[in-house]
Each structure stands twice: as structure tokens, then as C-alpha cells.
Design an enzyme around this catalytic site. Structure first.
Site, PDB file in Angstrom:
ATOM      1  N   SER A 143      40.424 -23.196  -6.428  1.00 22.38           N
ATOM      2  CA  SER A 143      40.062 -22.471  -7.641  1.00 22.38           C
ATOM      3  C   SER A 143      40.936 -22.977  -8.787  1.00 22.38           C
ATOM      4  CB  SER A 143      40.227 -20.958  -7.415  1.00 22.38           C
ATOM      5  OG  SER A 143      39.880 -20.227  -8.576  1.00 22.38           O
ATOM      6  N   TYR A 157      34.583 -22.338 -17.830  1.00 21.48           N
ATOM      7  CA  TYR A 157      35.192 -22.847 -16.602  1.00 21.48           C
ATOM      8  C   TYR A 157      35.867 -21.713 -15.837  1.00 21.48           C
ATOM      9  CZ  TYR A 157      38.435 -25.447 -13.625  1.00 21.48           C
ATOM     10  OH  TYR A 157      39.138 -25.930 -12.553  1.00 21.48           O
ATOM     11  N   LYS A 161      35.285 -20.183 -11.919  1.00 19.55           N
ATOM     12  CA  LYS A 161      36.355 -20.073 -10.933  1.00 19.55           C
ATOM     13  C   LYS A 161      36.600 -18.619 -10.528  1.00 19.55           C
ATOM     14  CE  LYS A 161      37.407 -24.361 -10.247  1.00 19.55           C
ATOM     15  NZ  LYS A 161      37.140 -24.979  -8.926  1.00 19.55           N
TER      16      LYS A 161
END
Length: 271
Positions: A143, A157, A161
Site C-alpha cells: 500500500s 492515488y 490505496k
């Protein structure tokens, strides 16, 4: 025969042609694991396989686009044929995205989720029958500290994650009865090609991070250590751990810190 904590075990790594994935391939090989390397770029993938074989273990490079179901199915067939199953799956492949939420396109956001989240789910589901063939299977999801705390200009982004983080928690509970452990490793700023290949909102570019970066080898070493100890959550770099802690204890204060930190990293578009 090569000795080590993973001697004779089979490790599949996605995104293995460069960066953290390639470093992880070397790190697990140094511990005696046979490595199945998956990535889209054939030449660096073959080079990575040669690095792995230097440790005296087997390496199988497989060109694979994990966003394509047929590629993933073929990858698992090759794993079964070559090794008879899997012991460890490292979900490492990913793509970045930089820019304010209002400026990133829906197409870019979907691409990031397709690679970072949906493809991870696809590979994991395909790998489970192979992991079940061996005792003590393990899934390691790579992650980011941004999955624990979003930052300005990195929201797309970070959102992908964060989805990986939530999925990891669910999988951990679902697979516990089968003794398949599910781990989360969250790097901070890391020196790789990642910044050069990330997507950007139109006109936006990221300057070099203001904080010291880890090397890919340092991340890989921490990953192997977490894997060996079955450590469920690993947040890397001191700034990364401090960020997660500060967000938990004083989120409003950290909002101000985050704005200043990320603004220094951004090259704004011209008016």
C-alpha cells in the site's frame, strides 16, 4: 541448496521488473525463495530474473498485464505448471496520480483504481487456489502511507490505496481459518521509477519530495522482515509513521502541515 527463512518456498511478485518489486525479488531470493516475476516489460523482467538466479534459486519471468483477466489466468497456469502452487503472493504493481481532485480526469482516476485496486483483487482471487495447496500461505499487499492519511494533490492515488487497506482487513478475517495470513506494507517516499511513470493532471508536475527517501532495497528488506514475522501492518519511514500518528492525534493540525508540505512539491500550471 540455498538456505534462508523462505528456502524452497515459491513467491509471486507483481510489478517485478523495477523498483520495489524487483528489489523484493532479490530480497526473497536471498532468503532461499524461488521467484515468479510478473510485469509488462519483458526486457527488464528478464534482467530481474537473472539477478534472482544469481542467488541459486529458480526464477520464472512471465510477461503479464494484471489488468487483463486472460493474462492473470495464464500467469497462474504457469505458476502451477512450474512450481505446483504458491506460498507467498506479493501484490506490488501500481501506478501513481498527482494533481488536485478537480483537475484529475475521470479516466485517470479509473486507470489508477484499475491497476492499484481492481487488478490486485483479480490477482488475489486467481492465486487463492494455488495458495491453498501449501500450508501457511501468505498475501502481502503493498500500500502506501497515503492509504492511511490522504494528502493534498495525491487524493486519487491515496483513495485507491485506502481501498487496498480496507480490502486487506477484510481478507485477513476471511482467510484466517485457512491459515493464510494477509499483511499490509505501506512505504513512504521511495527512490524508484515511480515518480517518472505516474499520471499527472493536465499542467501539474511534482517536484522532488522534501523528505529523505528510502531505497527500494530498504523497503524490500522491511517487507521480508514483516513477511517472516507475519507482522500484519508495517508503515515505513519515520516521517511516514509520524504522519499516521499525527493524523490520529491532531488531524486539524496535521491538515495545515500537509498543505505546506505538499504545496512545496507542486509545480502549478500557468494561468
Amino acid at each position: 541448496m540455498t538456505q534462508g527463512a523462505f528456502a524452497g518456498r515459491v513467491v509471486l511478485i507483481t510489478g517485478a521488473s523495477s523498483g520495489i518489486g524487483r528489489a523484493a525479488a532479490r530480497a526473497y531470493a536471498a532468503q532461499g525463495a524461488h521467484i515468479l516475476l510478473a510485469a509488462r516489460r519483458e526486457e527488464p523482467l528478464r534482467e530481474a530474473a537473472l539477478e534472482v538466479e544469481a542467488f541459486g534459486v529458480r526464477a520464472l519471468p512471465v510477461r503479464c498485464d494484471i489488468t487483463q483477466p486472460e493474462d492473470v489466468e495464464r500467469l497462474m497456469r504457469e505458476a502451477q505448471a512450474a512450481f505446483g502452487g504458491l506460498d507467498v503472493l506479493i501484490n506490488n504493481a501500481g501506478v501513481g496520480l498527482f494533481g488536485p481532485v478537480e483537475a484529475i480526469s475521470e479516466e485517470q482516476l479509473r486507470q489508477v483504481f484499475e491497476v492499484n485496486f481492481f487488478a490486485l483483487v483479480r490477482v488475489t482471487r486467481a492465486a487463492l487456489p494455488l495458495l491453498r495447496q501449501r500450508p501457511g500461505g501468505q498475501i502481502v499487499n503493498v500500500s502506501s502511507v497515503l492509504g492511511h492519511r490522504g494528502l493534498p494533490l495525491l487524493g486519487g492515488y491515496g483513495a485507491a490505496k485506502a481501498a487496498v487497506n480496507a480490502l486487506t482487513e477484510s481478507l485477513r478475517a476471511e482467510l484466517a481459518a485457512e491459515r493464510i495470513s494477509v499483511l499490509l506494507v505501506s512505504p513512504g517516499f521511495t527512490e524508484t521509477e515511480f515518480r517518472q511513470t505516474r499520471l499527472h493532471a493536465e499542467g501539474w508536475r511534482q517536484s522532488p519530495p522534501p523528505l529523505k527517501q528510502m531505497s527500494a532495497d530498504e523497503v524490500a528488506k522491511a517487507m521480508v522482515r514483516a513477511s517472516r514475522r507475519h507482522h500484519r501492518d508495517t508503515v515505513l519511514t519515520l516521517p511516514g509513521r509520524l504522519m499516521v500518528l499525527a493524523n490520529r492525534l491532531a488531524p486539524s493540525l496535521f491538515d495545515r502541515v500537509a498543505r505546506r508540505m505538499v504545496t512545496r512539491m507542486a509545480k502549478r500550471p500557468e494561468p
